[in-house]
Design a protein around this motif. Structure first.
Motif, PDB file in Angstrom:
ATOM      1  N   ASP A   1       0.861  -1.173   0.000  1.00  0.00           N
ATOM      2  CA  ASP A   1       0.000   0.000   0.000  1.00  0.00           C
ATOM      3  C   ASP A   1       0.907   1.236   0.000  1.00  0.00           C
ATOM      4  OD1 ASP A   1      -2.374   1.625   0.462  1.00  0.00           O
ATOM      5  OD2 ASP A   1      -1.677   1.784   2.530  1.00  0.00           O
TER       6      ASP A   1
ATOM      7  N   ALA B   1      -0.226  -1.384  -4.394  1.00  0.00           N
ATOM      8  CA  ALA B   1      -1.664  -1.668  -4.318  1.00  0.00           C
ATOM      9  C   ALA B   1      -2.289  -0.560  -3.491  1.00  0.00           C
ATOM     10  CB  ALA B   1      -1.921  -3.034  -3.693  1.00  0.00           C
ATOM     11  N   THR B   2      -3.105   0.270  -4.119  1.00  0.00           N
ATOM     12  CA  THR B   2      -3.557   1.497  -3.482  1.00  0.00           C
ATOM     13  C   THR B   2      -4.995   1.833  -3.828  1.00  0.00           C
ATOM     14  OG1 THR B   2      -3.069   3.879  -3.315  1.00  0.00           O
ATOM     15  CG2 THR B   2      -2.620   2.841  -5.423  1.00  0.00           C
TER      16      THR B   2
ATOM     17  N   CYS C   1      -4.411   0.285  -8.812  1.00  0.00           N
ATOM     18  CA  CYS C   1      -5.008   1.531  -8.320  1.00  0.00           C
ATOM     19  C   CYS C   1      -6.514   1.378  -8.114  1.00  0.00           C
ATOM     20  CB  CYS C   1      -4.745   2.669  -9.313  1.00  0.00           C
ATOM     21  SG  CYS C   1      -3.016   3.080  -9.560  1.00  0.00           S
TER      22      CYS C   1
ATOM     23  N   ASN D   1      -8.296   0.607  -5.639  1.00  0.00           N
ATOM     24  CA  ASN D   1      -8.694  -0.599  -4.904  1.00  0.00           C
ATOM     25  C   ASN D   1      -8.918  -1.803  -5.810  1.00  0.00           C
ATOM     26  OD1 ASN D   1      -8.634   0.625  -2.331  1.00  0.00           O
ATOM     27  ND2 ASN D   1     -10.670   1.488  -2.660  1.00  0.00           N
ATOM     28  N   GLY D   2      -8.083  -1.937  -6.851  1.00  0.00           N
ATOM     29  CA  GLY D   2      -8.149  -3.107  -7.714  1.00  0.00           C
ATOM     30  C   GLY D   2      -8.807  -2.886  -9.045  1.00  0.00           C
TER      31      GLY D   2
ATOM     32  N   THR E   1     -11.302  -5.969  -5.701  1.00  0.00           N
ATOM     33  CA  THR E   1     -10.582  -5.539  -4.513  1.00  0.00           C
ATOM     34  C   THR E   1      -9.092  -5.468  -4.854  1.00  0.00           C
ATOM     35  OG1 THR E   1     -10.139  -7.792  -3.728  1.00  0.00           O
ATOM     36  CG2 THR E   1     -12.224  -6.775  -3.025  1.00  0.00           C
ATOM     37  N   LYS E   2      -8.317  -4.989  -3.901  1.00  0.00           N
ATOM     38  CA  LYS E   2      -6.868  -5.052  -4.085  1.00  0.00           C
ATOM     39  C   LYS E   2      -6.414  -6.498  -4.274  1.00  0.00           C
ATOM     40  CE  LYS E   2      -5.377  -0.945  -1.479  1.00  0.00           C
ATOM     41  NZ  LYS E   2      -4.420  -0.480  -0.458  1.00  0.00           N
TER      42      LYS E   2
ATOM     43  N   TYR F   1       2.925  -8.747   1.730  1.00  0.00           N
ATOM     44  CA  TYR F   1       2.020  -7.606   1.497  1.00  0.00           C
ATOM     45  C   TYR F   1       2.030  -6.695   2.713  1.00  0.00           C
ATOM     46  CZ  TYR F   1      -2.149  -4.990   0.142  1.00  0.00           C
ATOM     47  OH  TYR F   1      -3.023  -3.988  -0.218  1.00  0.00           O
TER      48      TYR F   1
ATOM     49  N   ASN G   1      -9.133  -1.245   3.450  1.00  0.00           N
ATOM     50  CA  ASN G   1      -9.112  -1.630   2.035  1.00  0.00           C
ATOM     51  C   ASN G   1      -7.973  -2.593   1.716  1.00  0.00           C
ATOM     52  OD1 ASN G   1      -7.136   0.428   2.295  1.00  0.00           O
ATOM     53  ND2 ASN G   1      -7.479   1.157   0.208  1.00  0.00           N
ATOM     54  N   ASP G   2      -7.120  -2.892   2.703  1.00  0.00           N
ATOM     55  CA  ASP G   2      -6.079  -3.916   2.535  1.00  0.00           C
ATOM     56  C   ASP G   2      -6.526  -5.292   3.020  1.00  0.00           C
ATOM     57  OD1 ASP G   2      -3.897  -2.240   1.538  1.00  0.00           O
ATOM     58  OD2 ASP G   2      -3.909  -1.321   3.531  1.00  0.00           O
TER      59      ASP G   2
ATOM     60  N   ALA H   1      -6.761  -8.290   0.517  1.00  0.00           N
ATOM     61  CA  ALA H   1      -5.429  -8.742   0.117  1.00  0.00           C
ATOM     62  C   ALA H   1      -4.747  -9.489   1.261  1.00  0.00           C
ATOM     63  CB  ALA H   1      -4.586  -7.561  -0.341  1.00  0.00           C
TER      64      ALA H   1
END
Length: 269
Positions: free
Chosen positions: A12, A45-46, A67, A69-70, A192-193, A213, A219-220, A223
């Motif tokens: 992230d 991954a952001t 980007c 969130n996936g 998603t991410k 990761y 939002n992570d 993942a």
């Protein structure tokens, strides 16, 4: 896992890779460089849209970034969007209509391409006067597919609002949060991410067991689950949200103390 080493580093950005000055430290850049020389690349991954990646590109020069969130895969060097997985207009109309009926003081914005459009009453926290930022009615915003729909409330607590949004949206789309504000980030169903990361890893012949990761916000979590359940390392920053800390396989130092570099330096190369 004493001898475990990753084949792919995923991180992230905000609250994770960047320090409080919004810069990747020399220490972290040097550590990432050592891993790159050993054949282990970095994937970002952001929740950030591509338009917020120019400063990151200046610091890293190249690489890939998952980007929105996936929803978007961005090549940093050429600054080209390689993949998009947008929310469709039908879903946008359904979701915004139901949210507005449930909580009338919910205000909306959308991200697509290099554009950010928001209702006049929506109060963005950044990029207020930046290129690509414009006002629009809700009807105008839902007239085309978007990478990310944003729903904001100025008065409800964050957790309460995000839970309400998730309840209303159901399985029509994917809801997450990466802010301390009452801001829900809504992506296409199943996006998603984790899904973005999994696609990139699979193209390299890699799976979750090959991945480390780093993350800090809800939002992570998708993942984290993908990596952890597959035997990889899901590393929370010391400054992470409690849910992220609870889901981690490991915890490293805060983003202000080069936590990513500290953890990577502890692994065999």
């Amino acid at each position: 896992m004493a001898d475990w080493r990753p084949s792919l580093i995923v991180s992230d950005i905000d609250g994770t890779l960047l320090g409080s000055d919004e810069v990747i430290s020399d220490t972290t850049l040097a550590e990432l460089g050592r891993w790159a020389e050993a054949g282990v690349p970095l994937l970002l991954a952001t929740g950030r849209p591509p338009r917020w990646m120019l400063g990151i590109r200046e610091q890293l020069g190249s690489g890939l970034a998952v980007c929105c969130n996936g929803a978007v895969l961005l090549d940093l060097e050429s600054f080209t969007v390689l993949e998009e997985h947008p929310v469709t207009t039908d879903v946008l109309r359904e979701v915004t209509g139901e949210l507005r009926r449930r909580e009338p003081d919910t205000w909306f914005a959308v991200e697509y391409g290099d554009q950010f459009r928001h209702e006049p009453i929506y109060q963005p926290r950044w990029d207020v006067d930046a290129p690509g930022v414009s006002l629009a009615t809700l009807e105008e915003m839902v007239a085309q597919p978007v990478a990310k729909l944003l729903a904001r409330h100025e008065h409800l607590p964050r957790e309460q609002f995000v839970e309400m949004v998730a309840e209303v949206v159901g399985d029509a789309a994917t809801v997450t949060n990466s802010s301390t504000d009452a801001l829900a980030e809504i992506s296409a169903r199943g996006v998603t991410k984790a899904t973005g990361l999994a696609r990139v890893a699979a193209e390299r012949g890699l799976g979750p067991a090959d991945v480390v990761y780093f993350g800090d916000m809800p939002n992570d979590l998708a993942a984290f689950d993908w990596v952890r359940q597959g035997g990889g390392r899901a590393v929370a920053m010391a400054n992470a949200h409690p849910d992220v800390l609870a889901a981690a396989t490991d915890v490293t130092d805060a983003h202000t103390a080069d936590g990513v570099a500290v953890f990577l330096a502890s692994l065999p190369r």
